[in-house]
Design a protein around this motif. Sequence first.
Motif, PDB file in Angstrom:
ATOM      1  N   ASP A 195     -70.635 -82.408  50.459  1.00 55.34           N
ATOM      2  CA  ASP A 195     -70.090 -81.403  51.380  1.00 55.34           C
ATOM      3  C   ASP A 195     -70.044 -80.035  50.705  1.00 55.34           C
ATOM      4  OD1 ASP A 195     -69.708 -83.459  53.206  1.00 55.34           O
ATOM      5  OD2 ASP A 195     -67.628 -83.803  52.587  1.00 55.34           O
ATOM      6  N   GLN A 196     -69.677 -80.009  49.425  1.00 55.31           N
ATOM      7  CA  GLN A 196     -69.614 -78.736  48.698  1.00 55.31           C
ATOM      8  C   GLN A 196     -70.993 -78.097  48.591  1.00 55.31           C
ATOM      9  OE1 GLN A 196     -67.872 -80.108  45.044  1.00 55.31           O
ATOM     10  NE2 GLN A 196     -65.779 -79.734  45.729  1.00 55.31           N
ATOM     11  N   VAL A 197     -72.009 -78.917  48.338  1.00 51.72           N
ATOM     12  CA  VAL A 197     -73.367 -78.389  48.229  1.00 51.72           C
ATOM     13  C   VAL A 197     -73.779 -77.688  49.520  1.00 51.72           C
ATOM     14  CG1 VAL A 197     -75.791 -79.042  48.066  1.00 51.72           C
ATOM     15  CG2 VAL A 197     -74.169 -79.970  46.444  1.00 51.72           C
ATOM     16  N   HIS A 198     -73.614 -78.351  50.643  1.00 55.79           N
ATOM     17  CA  HIS A 198     -74.041 -77.771  51.913  1.00 55.79           C
ATOM     18  C   HIS A 198     -73.227 -76.524  52.252  1.00 55.79           C
ATOM     19  CE1 HIS A 198     -76.919 -80.802  53.502  1.00 55.79           C
ATOM     20  NE2 HIS A 198     -76.280 -81.602  52.656  1.00 55.79           N
ATOM     21  N   GLU A 199     -71.931 -76.571  51.990  1.00 54.97           N
ATOM     22  CA  GLU A 199     -71.083 -75.417  52.292  1.00 54.97           C
ATOM     23  C   GLU A 199     -71.490 -74.202  51.452  1.00 54.97           C
ATOM     24  OE1 GLU A 199     -66.353 -74.138  52.010  1.00 54.97           O
ATOM     25  OE2 GLU A 199     -66.953 -76.243  51.810  1.00 54.97           O
ATOM     26  N   PHE A 210     -50.886 -79.386  38.643  1.00 56.06           N
ATOM     27  CA  PHE A 210     -51.821 -78.681  39.524  1.00 56.06           C
ATOM     28  C   PHE A 210     -51.207 -77.399  40.077  1.00 56.06           C
ATOM     29  CE2 PHE A 210     -53.809 -83.017  40.300  1.00 56.06           C
ATOM     30  CZ  PHE A 210     -54.909 -82.744  39.508  1.00 56.06           C
ATOM     31  N   ALA A 211     -49.900 -77.395  40.312  1.00 54.42           N
ATOM     32  CA  ALA A 211     -49.230 -76.214  40.866  1.00 54.42           C
ATOM     33  C   ALA A 211     -49.291 -75.032  39.907  1.00 54.42           C
ATOM     34  CB  ALA A 211     -47.783 -76.541  41.198  1.00 54.42           C
ATOM     35  N   LEU A 232     -57.073 -72.854  41.537  1.00 50.92           N
ATOM     36  CA  LEU A 232     -57.889 -74.066  41.475  1.00 50.92           C
ATOM     37  C   LEU A 232     -58.460 -74.384  42.854  1.00 50.92           C
ATOM     38  CD1 LEU A 232     -58.760 -76.406  39.573  1.00 50.92           C
ATOM     39  CD2 LEU A 232     -56.728 -77.650  40.359  1.00 50.92           C
ATOM     40  N   GLN A 233     -59.772 -74.584  42.914  1.00 48.48           N
ATOM     41  CA  GLN A 233     -60.444 -74.823  44.184  1.00 48.48           C
ATOM     42  C   GLN A 233     -60.908 -76.263  44.363  1.00 48.48           C
ATOM     43  OE1 GLN A 233     -63.655 -71.994  44.347  1.00 48.48           O
ATOM     44  NE2 GLN A 233     -62.305 -70.242  44.581  1.00 48.48           N
ATOM     45  N   ALA A 234     -61.214 -76.946  43.270  1.00 48.41           N
ATOM     46  CA  ALA A 234     -61.763 -78.301  43.385  1.00 48.41           C
ATOM     47  C   ALA A 234     -61.357 -79.122  42.174  1.00 48.41           C
ATOM     48  CB  ALA A 234     -63.284 -78.264  43.506  1.00 48.41           C
ATOM     49  N   VAL A 235     -61.204 -80.402  42.395  1.00 43.81           N
ATOM     50  CA  VAL A 235     -60.859 -81.344  41.333  1.00 43.81           C
ATOM     51  C   VAL A 235     -61.856 -82.490  41.358  1.00 43.81           C
ATOM     52  CG1 VAL A 235     -59.148 -83.011  40.516  1.00 43.81           C
ATOM     53  CG2 VAL A 235     -58.402 -80.801  41.382  1.00 43.81           C
ATOM     54  N   GLN A 266     -51.864 -72.178  52.162  1.00 39.28           N
ATOM     55  CA  GLN A 266     -52.818 -71.807  51.121  1.00 39.28           C
ATOM     56  C   GLN A 266     -54.124 -72.578  51.292  1.00 39.28           C
ATOM     57  OE1 GLN A 266     -50.725 -72.675  47.502  1.00 39.28           O
ATOM     58  NE2 GLN A 266     -49.376 -70.883  47.660  1.00 39.28           N
ATOM     59  N   PRO A 267     -55.228 -72.074  50.690  1.00 44.98           N
ATOM     60  CA  PRO A 267     -56.511 -72.794  50.789  1.00 44.98           C
ATOM     61  C   PRO A 267     -56.393 -74.221  50.255  1.00 44.98           C
ATOM     62  CG  PRO A 267     -56.836 -70.586  49.923  1.00 44.98           C
ATOM     63  CD  PRO A 267     -55.356 -70.805  49.960  1.00 44.98           C
ATOM     64  N   ASP A 268     -57.103 -75.128  50.907  1.00 40.53           N
ATOM     65  CA  ASP A 268     -57.051 -76.530  50.508  1.00 40.53           C
ATOM     66  C   ASP A 268     -57.778 -76.752  49.184  1.00 40.53           C
ATOM     67  OD1 ASP A 268     -56.431 -79.183  50.590  1.00 40.53           O
ATOM     68  OD2 ASP A 268     -57.800 -79.694  52.219  1.00 40.53           O
ATOM     69  N   LEU A 269     -57.569 -77.907  48.615  1.00 40.10           N
ATOM     70  CA  LEU A 269     -58.168 -78.290  47.337  1.00 40.10           C
ATOM     71  C   LEU A 269     -59.200 -79.380  47.582  1.00 40.10           C
ATOM     72  CD1 LEU A 269     -57.894 -77.928  44.194  1.00 40.10           C
ATOM     73  CD2 LEU A 269     -56.283 -79.824  44.252  1.00 40.10           C
ATOM     74  N   ASP A 270     -60.433 -79.152  47.156  1.00 30.86           N
ATOM     75  CA  ASP A 270     -61.469 -80.174  47.300  1.00 30.86           C
ATOM     76  C   ASP A 270     -61.184 -81.318  46.327  1.00 30.86           C
ATOM     77  OD1 ASP A 270     -62.771 -78.774  49.226  1.00 30.86           O
ATOM     78  OD2 ASP A 270     -64.271 -77.902  47.890  1.00 30.86           O
ATOM     79  N   ASP A 271     -61.156 -82.522  46.843  1.00 29.26           N
ATOM     80  CA  ASP A 271     -60.855 -83.705  46.039  1.00 29.26           C
ATOM     81  C   ASP A 271     -62.106 -84.558  45.919  1.00 29.26           C
ATOM     82  OD1 ASP A 271     -59.691 -85.786  44.676  1.00 29.26           O
ATOM     83  OD2 ASP A 271     -58.647 -86.614  46.423  1.00 29.26           O
ATOM     84  N   SER A 272     -62.662 -84.637  44.713  1.00 28.50           N
ATOM     85  CA  SER A 272     -63.889 -85.403  44.475  1.00 28.50           C
ATOM     86  C   SER A 272     -63.605 -86.560  43.535  1.00 28.50           C
ATOM     87  CB  SER A 272     -64.984 -84.515  43.863  1.00 28.50           C
ATOM     88  OG  SER A 272     -65.321 -83.467  44.733  1.00 28.50           O
ATOM     89  N   LEU A 273     -64.087 -87.727  43.910  1.00 32.69           N
ATOM     90  CA  LEU A 273     -64.012 -88.895  43.037  1.00 32.69           C
ATOM     91  C   LEU A 273     -65.281 -88.917  42.198  1.00 32.69           C
ATOM     92  CD1 LEU A 273     -61.964 -91.213  42.681  1.00 32.69           C
ATOM     93  CD2 LEU A 273     -63.435 -92.603  44.128  1.00 32.69           C
ATOM     94  N   ASP A 274     -65.123 -88.904  40.888  1.00 34.10           N
ATOM     95  CA  ASP A 274     -66.294 -88.697  40.039  1.00 34.10           C
ATOM     96  C   ASP A 274     -67.245 -89.894  40.079  1.00 34.10           C
ATOM     97  OD1 ASP A 274     -65.787 -89.835  36.717  1.00 34.10           O
ATOM     98  OD2 ASP A 274     -64.746 -90.514  38.496  1.00 34.10           O
TER      99      ASP A 274
END
Length: 349
Positions: free
Chosen positions: A195-199, A28-29, A34-37, A61-69
């Motif tokens: 959360d991503q949708v609303h943001e 990932f580094a 990368l903005q979201a996973v 640095q900006p955080d990384l959105d973590d989504s469980l599929d």
Amino acid sequence: MIVEPESLCWMTGRMVKARDGVTWAEEFARFPALQAVVRDDGSGLGKGVKLERARRRAAGQPDLDDSLDVFHTLREGGRALRKAWGTAGRALERADAAQKDFERRGRQGQSCQGHGAPLNRLWQQAERHWDEAKAAETAWNQARSAFEFFTPEGRLNDRAEAAAVVTATLPYLGAPAWAKTRRLLLRRESFTFLDQVHERLVGLGLDPDVLSALLDLEGLRRQPWRLSAATRVWASVRAVQLTKACPDWRDEARRVGAVLRGVWRASSLVECVNSVARMQQARHRRMTQGLLDLKRLYWNLRRFRTGRRKDQTPYGLLGLSLPDLSFWEFLKLTPEELRQKLSAMGDTS
């Protein structure tokens, strides 16, 4: 393996000794933008995301959105539901077989004493398992709705409402077969996509009333089973309201649709590419990193034959400008020849 979902570009694929958190964090580094996973519930992958998020926070640095599929969650729920109906079906077959034996004894004049009570117990068990399976199916269908952008009533879904739906269904998913599904349903990362949708919708900067009307129409478009004479009239009224409030509302509707299409909920795309890689791997006695890189290059240069990506390559969809060459023509180029062609195209990257 990492795949960019919009372009289906196979970003990286490495053969490693251990798929632990440290290895994934190193991978990932390599992608600072990368903005979201969107990932499965693998322990090593999850640990890697946590390490990368911690590194970014420490570095400011900006955080990384973590989504469980949702792909694996829905698959596990489907498996548990099939087990529940399988248990109910087998219980019903046992009760039916016992009933037939009981009736056969009566026709043959044999004593049925001592057989009635066990038969009743079998039917009671069958009815109980059937009721449990039916209740689980209803609850699971409700839980599935929590992973949609819009509620069954047509409202834009959010984390609070999705969590409430899941909480209401859990009492009916209490069998051991549902244990993994329950755990996935309760994970906070399962609803990161909401959360991503609303943001991102807020980021469009639209008037709240205009956005609400656009979402009403988009929800109806995505749920055709809600169409009726009444909803068609209601949609026409919303369209008239939008025309008065925002003359270019159709352009804004496309922006809203692009936001929803840009929020990915499943890592099944990785599974698709992985299945292709495994199919190719089966053709070779030994897979090396060089051969894996070669296959990744072939995948990213090939043109899609069907679908909305038709006649485009993953690299092209990702925005990378490359010479219009076939895979074999590209492969025959020396590094210096490739640099010259890229330089001629104005791309020195």
